[in-house]
Design a protein around this motif. Structure first.
Motif: not given
Lengths: 335, 335
Positions: B70-93
């Motif tokens: 969910i943590a990857v999908c949520g952020t990838v999807n938020d980037l993709a819906v504004v028309g961006a190509q998702p590239l980089y994610l940070t991960l904090a736990m």
């Protein structure tokens, strides 16, 4: 690796490093970070720095600061030490049911004021709320990006003979927070050093020859000891510091003795370790002394020729002792 | 605004919006986000998208997924819906003392596999550990940036008469998690829709005339109702949907009735609402149907001419009812 998470997985010492190695190992080729404080990212034209940090500070509100100020400073400083100009921060909050709005407000005001001081903007946010007992008041995450106007600074740029400078006293943040937490009564006289350091780093860029400051690290979780071990390990050289040079306030030392803590392992939030070419030491110290957050900067040691992973300290009596890497600092939730 | 945080400040409905407005109000000029899912950032040359999300999913591990996915999908999807190509994610736990390493491992494997599928890299990370009872097992934050190969898509690009398409059924993620959480026995037959949607959005870019998909939103916390209210409010136009068109699985509806939930308010993790020019509806549906995550895409409604903030539904009996914006969905910790 242990079968369960223990508290010391979060304290910035060896167990923390093992946890990171475990994480990076499992992520495999999906992880392209470099174990620097910020990731340096190629991006179409130009490079940006990007870093993330969660904050679980206990207590979240203390004498001269709060979790909001720490959350901005921590990420701004992580960007600035790799040579980037911090530009944008995201802000994510996990809030426990029952958190007084007044406390949230206080944290937000600190975030706003500190972001203004640091010259960064918050560009996206997220809030999650959990039930009572499912978190501890307020947890924050800030993730930041910055741009480079010069080559990124890396640990491996440091050379044999480079000097080590500390921008200010160590231990105060930890003693202040523990004092508030445990009601020890030191918190009026020992205050947190929490500060955004990018302005001071900018002044070094203006006044010191390019390249003379080889590398920088903000001395946070795990303390000076963790930073020195990190560089010793990355460089494959022994690091030597002078005990008498260490900037530790008298009352901080007293409180640390009482608590059984060595300030060298204590977290700070506004202290910089700088690795500097020998002929630039005076210029760096002069520039730091002219800045609000660097008035008490001092030379504390150097990178030796010895090809060995070791951090050693020359005592006030001239004897050399080894500073061991802690397994865990047993000082959770200071940042 | 209330004096205390309540659970519904986190559920994506009106109280969540009030909390966001409060936060943005206090931050003042330090906040430059646009209330889109991602921040669009000018950066020397070119623009990047940046977004952040914390995840407090309960239970963190469920039938066909976990908090890591969910943590990857949520952020990838938020980037993709504004028309961006998702590239980089940070991960904090944020990890609670006592969390089994096996669970952490499972989450990391999901993060790795989902990041591979989405074509993104994790570029920086952070771990904090808190004591028992100070968090709930595992909380994650992912912050992502993406680059634009076309103009960013904004809510305000939507025009009167544009059609609304849903890429798949709604309610399944919520019913699945509640079923696992409460031991209801639906979790075998109703599974979470959690998926990274950027590949499907790429295929739309390839196959549908540029600009025909005016705007997109992933339908997460607050459900379809929250998305439609958001667009109605941003556009100043009433939105109308057809009840008979809503893709709700039979068993999901049964479970929802039993639980007293309306699937229209339920969180999803792999469902897209698309706002599409009328003459492109067929091409969009055809393209979605050809993709694994869009097989059950349907046309559900349109943006009306009426200059009024309202979301209305034409019932199966032809009668029109208003879908009210909830104060709080009382469905915490599904994302």
């Amino acid at each position: 690796m242990d079968q369960h998470i223990v508290l010391d997985h979060g304290t910035g010492a060896r167990l923390s490093r093992e946890l990171v190695e475990f994480v990076v190992g499992v992520l495999g080729d999906v992880y392209i970070g470099e174990m620097e404080d910020s990731a340096v990212l190629p991006i179409s034209v130009g490079r940006i720095a990007m870093t993330t940090d969660s904050f679980v500070v206990d207590p979240p509100f203390f004498g001269n600061g709060d979790i909001g100020k720490i959350a901005v400073c921590g990420t701004v400083n992580d960007l600035a030490v790799v040579g980037a100009q911090p530009l944008y921060l995201t802000l994510a909050m996990i809030l426990e049911t029952g958190l007084p709005i007044a406390q949230l407000h206080r944290a937000l005001v600190s975030i706003r004021d500190t972001a203004r001081e640091a010259g960064v903007k918050i560009v996206a946010g997220d809030t999650k709320v959990v039930g009572e007992g499912e978190a501890d008041g307020i947890f924050l995450n800030t993730t930041g990006i910055g741009v480079f106007h010069e080559e990124p600074k890396r640990m491996t740029d440091v050379e044999v003979g480079d000097r080590i400078i500390l921008s200010g006293p160590i231990g105060n943040h930890t003693i202040h927070l523990l004092s508030v937490r445990e009601g020890l009564g030191f918190e009026q006289r020992v205050v947190s050093d929490c500060a955004p350091l990018n302005g001071m780093i900018d002044s070094l860029r203006d006044k010191v020859p390019a390249g003379a400051v080889r590398s920088m690290r903000d001395v946070t979780r795990g303390g000076l000891s963790a930073v020195l071990h990190e560089y010793s390990s990355a460089l494959g050289r022994a690091v030597r510091i002078e005990e008498s040079a260490l900037p530790i306030d008298h009352e901080t030392r007293m409180a640390a003795d009482m608590l059984g803590i060595d300030p060298i392992n204590a977290a700070n939030e506004g202290c910089l370790a700088l690795f500097v070419a020998p002929d630039a030491v005076d210029a760096v110290l002069e520039t730091l002394h002219a800045h609000e957050y660097g008035r008490r900067a001092v030379l504390i040691g150097e990178i030796t020729e010895r090809a060995e992973k070791a951090v050693e300290m020359v005592g006030t009596d001239g004897r050399i002792s080894e500073i061991e890497e802690l397994k865990g600092a047993e000082l959770p939730r200071l940042c």
